[in-house]
Design a protein around this motif. Sequence first.
Motif, PDB file in Angstrom:
ATOM      1  N   ASN A  11       0.834  -1.203   0.000  1.00 49.98           N
ATOM      2  CA  ASN A  11       0.000   0.000   0.000  1.00 49.98           C
ATOM      3  C   ASN A  11       0.872   1.258   0.000  1.00 49.98           C
ATOM      4  N   ASN A  15       0.905   4.126  -2.863  1.00 52.45           N
ATOM      5  CA  ASN A  15       0.701   5.551  -2.594  1.00 52.45           C
ATOM      6  C   ASN A  15       1.841   6.394  -3.156  1.00 52.45           C
ATOM      7  N   LYS A  29      -5.778  11.199  -8.457  1.00 50.77           N
ATOM      8  CA  LYS A  29      -4.998  10.131  -7.830  1.00 50.77           C
ATOM      9  C   LYS A  29      -5.883   9.277  -6.925  1.00 50.77           C
ATOM     10  N   ASN A  30      -6.808   9.919  -6.229  1.00 47.58           N
ATOM     11  CA  ASN A  30      -7.740   9.178  -5.384  1.00 47.58           C
ATOM     12  C   ASN A  30      -8.644   8.272  -6.208  1.00 47.58           C
ATOM     13  N   SER A  33      -6.615   5.284  -7.149  1.00 48.76           N
ATOM     14  CA  SER A  33      -6.356   4.414  -6.003  1.00 48.76           C
ATOM     15  C   SER A  33      -7.544   3.507  -5.699  1.00 48.76           C
ATOM     16  N   SER A  39       0.310  -1.273  -6.924  1.00 49.97           N
ATOM     17  CA  SER A  39       1.282  -0.478  -7.669  1.00 49.97           C
ATOM     18  C   SER A  39       1.672  -1.175  -8.970  1.00 49.97           C
ATOM     19  N   GLY A  89      -0.603   9.050   3.983  1.00 53.96           N
ATOM     20  CA  GLY A  89      -1.548   9.140   2.886  1.00 53.96           C
ATOM     21  C   GLY A  89      -2.850   9.730   3.394  1.00 53.96           C
ATOM     22  N   LEU A 108       0.149  12.760  -0.624  1.00 49.15           N
ATOM     23  CA  LEU A 108       1.023  12.056   0.312  1.00 49.15           C
ATOM     24  C   LEU A 108       1.932  13.070   0.986  1.00 49.15           C
TER      25      LEU A 108
END
Length: 350
Positions: A11, A15, A29-30, A33, A39, A89, A108
């Motif tokens: 994780n 991030n 980005k959220n 995610s 990743s 994060g 981040l």
Amino acid sequence: MHYTQNNSDENLIFNISLARISFLSCKEKNILSKKLDSSRSLALLSIEEIFKFLDRPASSRAEWNGQANFLAAQRIADICYKRGFKLLGMENPEYPELLRNIEDPPFLLYCRGDTSVLKEPCVSLVGTRRLTPLGRKAAHDFAYDAVKAGLGVVSGLAYGADAYAHKGAVDAFYDIYPEKGINKLGKTVAVLPSGIDQILPSGNKTLAEKILKSGGCIISEYEPGLPMAPWHYVARNRIIAGLSPAVVVIEAPVGSGALITADFALEDGRDVFFHQAALSMAAQEVSADVKRDLELRFARKEVSKYKIENSVRKYLEAGAVVIKDYKDYCRALVEAPGERQPPLLQGELF
């Protein structure tokens, strides 16, 4: 040793991988995610697939190498582990709630020191590097009194107002900490425009060490080893404004970066105050000197008109409140809007 031993390590790398995508906003980005599971999934995407996930056209300026980004994220995770840097994060409960609510929060945060202070009540102090003697005392004493009263102080570790604000906070800690029966002291938070492993300017390295030793925190949205870019300063200012419910401007010549911080604060619905040091004749003379230089640069098309027009006078004419010290700041916080008499503005030096 890579951070690949358990789910929390994966994780973390995920991030970092997302945070490194400079052409995406925090909101985008959220979205990624939530739509991707790792990743490695991100690394396999083409740039066209990334923008398809976001349901918007691809940017012609965007550059992307998924595998290189993944390897860099692993390397950064290793560095953070070895040097004891903490990463927050947006899903982390230690991520500051006020900062989470700004227009484009950092996806981040890289941190050094005690991150618990990021959740404590605080005030942001900003101002020019060309601080007058009156401004130096104002920044130092305001921060000293705020920390003594249990309020944290946020600034940017630059020369001038930032440094004197941090010094005031640190001095309060070392002067008062040995005493018995005192209330909880505030701490100071320094927001860097550089990678978390760099202290800029380098002349403030000793001050940075004192911030950490006194229980404060140093944070950055930039990864270790990332080269500095001029636009990082403006981006840093939005974080300084976003961490606090109020910003106090000590002194700020025309076009000062401190006034950009004030703009960010107002956009985020935060209070903005000006210290009376900003109205002194010495501060006005500095501002007039800066303005003349900016007008010459504007004529050469090196700066925008906004730079010249952004002045202390503009905020005061719009109703910004002037305070004289920390106690006066506390009084101003509870006053009704318009209760305080605005300062009489004379001359053209602001």
